[in-house]
Write a protein that holds these residues in place. Sequence first.
Motif, PDB file in Angstrom:
ATOM      1  N   THR A 226       0.833  -1.206   0.000  1.00 58.02           N
ATOM      2  CA  THR A 226       0.000   0.000   0.000  1.00 58.02           C
ATOM      3  C   THR A 226       0.866   1.255   0.000  1.00 58.02           C
ATOM      4  O   THR A 226       2.058   1.217   0.275  1.00 58.02           O
ATOM      5  CB  THR A 226      -0.903   0.008   1.238  1.00 58.02           C
ATOM      6  N   GLU A 227       0.238   2.372  -0.330  1.00 57.64           N
ATOM      7  CA  GLU A 227       0.917   3.655  -0.214  1.00 57.64           C
ATOM      8  C   GLU A 227       1.214   3.932   1.263  1.00 57.64           C
ATOM      9  O   GLU A 227       0.536   3.401   2.142  1.00 57.64           O
ATOM     10  CB  GLU A 227       0.027   4.763  -0.779  1.00 57.64           C
ATOM     11  N   PRO A 228       2.250   4.722   1.541  1.00 58.96           N
ATOM     12  CA  PRO A 228       2.570   5.016   2.928  1.00 58.96           C
ATOM     13  C   PRO A 228       1.363   5.494   3.721  1.00 58.96           C
ATOM     14  O   PRO A 228       0.713   6.476   3.370  1.00 58.96           O
ATOM     15  CB  PRO A 228       3.631   6.104   2.804  1.00 58.96           C
ATOM     16  N   ASN A 229       1.084   4.762   4.772  1.00 58.53           N
ATOM     17  CA  ASN A 229      -0.046   5.098   5.635  1.00 58.53           C
ATOM     18  C   ASN A 229       0.096   4.282   6.909  1.00 58.53           C
ATOM     19  O   ASN A 229       0.341   3.082   6.857  1.00 58.53           O
ATOM     20  CB  ASN A 229      -1.370   4.773   4.948  1.00 58.53           C
ATOM     21  N   SER A 230      -0.021   4.926   8.049  1.00 57.98           N
ATOM     22  CA  SER A 230       0.152   4.200   9.300  1.00 57.98           C
ATOM     23  C   SER A 230      -0.460   4.989  10.438  1.00 57.98           C
ATOM     24  O   SER A 230      -0.532   6.227  10.398  1.00 57.98           O
ATOM     25  CB  SER A 230       1.644   3.976   9.578  1.00 57.98           C
ATOM     26  N   ASP A 231      -0.912   4.250  11.443  1.00 56.13           N
ATOM     27  CA  ASP A 231      -1.341   4.917  12.664  1.00 56.13           C
ATOM     28  C   ASP A 231      -0.335   4.665  13.785  1.00 56.13           C
ATOM     29  O   ASP A 231      -0.601   4.987  14.952  1.00 56.13           O
ATOM     30  CB  ASP A 231      -2.742   4.447  13.074  1.00 56.13           C
TER      31      ASP A 231
ATOM     32  N   LEU B 150      13.592   5.118  10.669  1.00 52.85           N
ATOM     33  CA  LEU B 150      12.416   4.316  10.346  1.00 52.85           C
ATOM     34  C   LEU B 150      12.791   2.831  10.286  1.00 52.85           C
ATOM     35  O   LEU B 150      12.089   1.977  10.847  1.00 52.85           O
ATOM     36  CB  LEU B 150      11.845   4.767   9.003  1.00 52.85           C
ATOM     37  N   ALA B 151      13.899   2.530   9.621  1.00 52.19           N
ATOM     38  CA  ALA B 151      14.331   1.136   9.519  1.00 52.19           C
ATOM     39  C   ALA B 151      14.684   0.561  10.879  1.00 52.19           C
ATOM     40  O   ALA B 151      14.468  -0.624  11.136  1.00 52.19           O
ATOM     41  CB  ALA B 151      15.525   1.036   8.573  1.00 52.19           C
ATOM     42  N   ASP B 152      15.231   1.384  11.764  1.00 50.79           N
ATOM     43  CA  ASP B 152      15.589   0.919  13.108  1.00 50.79           C
ATOM     44  C   ASP B 152      14.366   0.448  13.894  1.00 50.79           C
ATOM     45  O   ASP B 152      14.497  -0.350  14.829  1.00 50.79           O
ATOM     46  CB  ASP B 152      16.306   2.024  13.885  1.00 50.79           C
ATOM     47  N   LEU B 153      13.196   0.935  13.527  1.00 46.44           N
ATOM     48  CA  LEU B 153      11.966   0.503  14.203  1.00 46.44           C
ATOM     49  C   LEU B 153      11.625  -0.955  13.871  1.00 46.44           C
ATOM     50  O   LEU B 153      10.902  -1.613  14.630  1.00 46.44           O
ATOM     51  CB  LEU B 153      10.788   1.391  13.800  1.00 46.44           C
TER      52      LEU B 153
ATOM     53  N   GLU C 299       9.605  -2.190  11.769  1.00 50.56           N
ATOM     54  CA  GLU C 299       8.168  -2.373  11.650  1.00 50.56           C
ATOM     55  C   GLU C 299       7.783  -2.561  10.185  1.00 50.56           C
ATOM     56  O   GLU C 299       8.125  -1.734   9.345  1.00 50.56           O
ATOM     57  CB  GLU C 299       7.426  -1.148  12.207  1.00 50.56           C
ATOM     58  N   PRO C 300       7.084  -3.647   9.849  1.00 48.91           N
ATOM     59  CA  PRO C 300       6.641  -3.824   8.460  1.00 48.91           C
ATOM     60  C   PRO C 300       5.848  -2.639   7.931  1.00 48.91           C
ATOM     61  O   PRO C 300       5.869  -2.361   6.727  1.00 48.91           O
ATOM     62  CB  PRO C 300       5.779  -5.089   8.525  1.00 48.91           C
ATOM     63  N   GLU C 301       5.166  -1.929   8.832  1.00 54.10           N
ATOM     64  CA  GLU C 301       4.390  -0.759   8.404  1.00 54.10           C
ATOM     65  C   GLU C 301       5.272   0.332   7.814  1.00 54.10           C
ATOM     66  O   GLU C 301       4.784   1.209   7.087  1.00 54.10           O
ATOM     67  CB  GLU C 301       3.619  -0.176   9.590  1.00 54.10           C
ATOM     68  N   GLY C 302       6.542   0.288   8.116  1.00 53.32           N
ATOM     69  CA  GLY C 302       7.436   1.313   7.588  1.00 53.32           C
ATOM     70  C   GLY C 302       7.959   1.021   6.195  1.00 53.32           C
ATOM     71  O   GLY C 302       8.536   1.906   5.549  1.00 53.32           O
ATOM     72  N   LEU C 303       7.745  -0.195   5.711  1.00 47.86           N
ATOM     73  CA  LEU C 303       8.292  -0.570   4.410  1.00 47.86           C
ATOM     74  C   LEU C 303       7.806   0.301   3.254  1.00 47.86           C
ATOM     75  O   LEU C 303       8.597   0.625   2.354  1.00 47.86           O
ATOM     76  CB  LEU C 303       7.977  -2.038   4.114  1.00 47.86           C
ATOM     77  N   PRO C 304       6.532   0.702   3.204  1.00 48.92           N
ATOM     78  CA  PRO C 304       6.107   1.536   2.065  1.00 48.92           C
ATOM     79  C   PRO C 304       6.915   2.821   1.920  1.00 48.92           C
ATOM     80  O   PRO C 304       7.162   3.274   0.791  1.00 48.92           O
ATOM     81  CB  PRO C 304       4.633   1.825   2.373  1.00 48.92           C
TER      82      PRO C 304
ATOM     83  N   TRP D 261      14.563  -7.481   4.152  1.00 53.53           N
ATOM     84  CA  TRP D 261      13.144  -7.743   3.919  1.00 53.53           C
ATOM     85  C   TRP D 261      12.955  -8.516   2.617  1.00 53.53           C
ATOM     86  O   TRP D 261      13.533  -8.175   1.600  1.00 53.53           O
ATOM     87  CB  TRP D 261      12.368  -6.426   3.870  1.00 53.53           C
ATOM     88  N   GLU D 262      12.103  -9.535   2.641  1.00 58.23           N
ATOM     89  CA  GLU D 262      11.924 -10.393   1.477  1.00 58.23           C
ATOM     90  C   GLU D 262      10.504 -10.341   0.901  1.00 58.23           C
ATOM     91  O   GLU D 262      10.137 -11.188   0.087  1.00 58.23           O
ATOM     92  CB  GLU D 262      12.297 -11.834   1.833  1.00 58.23           C
TER      93      GLU D 262
END
Length: 321
Positions: free
Chosen positions: A2-7, A33-36, A38-43, A68-69
């Motif tokens: 998805t496009e970047p979007n997170s809560d 962001l990568a240090d977190l 979180e898969p939510e940060g991948l976009p 990440w794969e």
Amino acid sequence: MTEPNSDNPEILDLCPRLDSDDAGVRRIALIELADLEEPEGLPWLVRALREDAAADVRAEAARLLEAWEEPDVVAALCAALADADPQVRATAAQSLSELKSAEAGRVILPWAEHPEAFVRASALRALRELRLADSAPLAVRALEDSDPRVRREAVGILGWLKQYAALPALARLASDDPDTEVRRAATGALGLASDARVLPALAAALRDAQWQVREEAATTLGKLGLADAGPALLAALHDDYWQVRLRAVRALGRLRHAAAGEALIALLGHAISNLRKEAALALGELADPAARAHLQALADDADPEVRKAVRIALAQLDAQP
């Protein structure tokens, strides 16, 4: 993806900096962001890799995505192999080479036939250790590629997959390819099977114009254990490069080639200590009683590794009935 979007509040806190006009700020924000993890940060990372105007930021995104794969991540890294910036391309290639899953390999497969040689070579490099059966036909075709980088990576895949049917093609490359590194890689890949059919190609490689290929040939012959390789390896003891002679000595020891005894004894007096050590070890493998006095004369050698090799060799002689 998805496009970047997170809560996620931590990701939301980074959003203003991820969209900053300053490339340096964006790059540091990506790292945070990568240090977190979180898969939510991948976009955001994928978006930066695909769209950021600054090459440094795209390269950083490519580096950060190596763990990440997910298919969308792998696809973005593959697309980055054709980036306008060489550092982005190189970083994407390195990240792809770290992947471990067959699913990732299936995303990479089509890129092995991309119009750009760098992309083809990088895709094959990434596929090599994944040992994906579907990559074998691609690699066989790539042996005919006009670019030596592609041929070299194709050889690696066929070796890892132990494609015995490719032995004739690999033997041809080992003997005839115009690129030294391709010949060297093909020579090493011939060790995938103890097959007498490869002996002529390896014997020819022992006479290659480049010493690196000759060294690889001696190493491969030692691994294969083909008794008929003895005469060619004996001739290699006179090579101009000590590195080739060393591998030939080691191979003759592994083959227990009885006719090598005199030549190996002569090498016990060589100025290069590595050659003295390998000659002593090889004589131990041969277990020739005629070598005992010569080995004993080396018991006080200045190099501790040589002294250790002599002790091992003498113990092997003592163990003979």
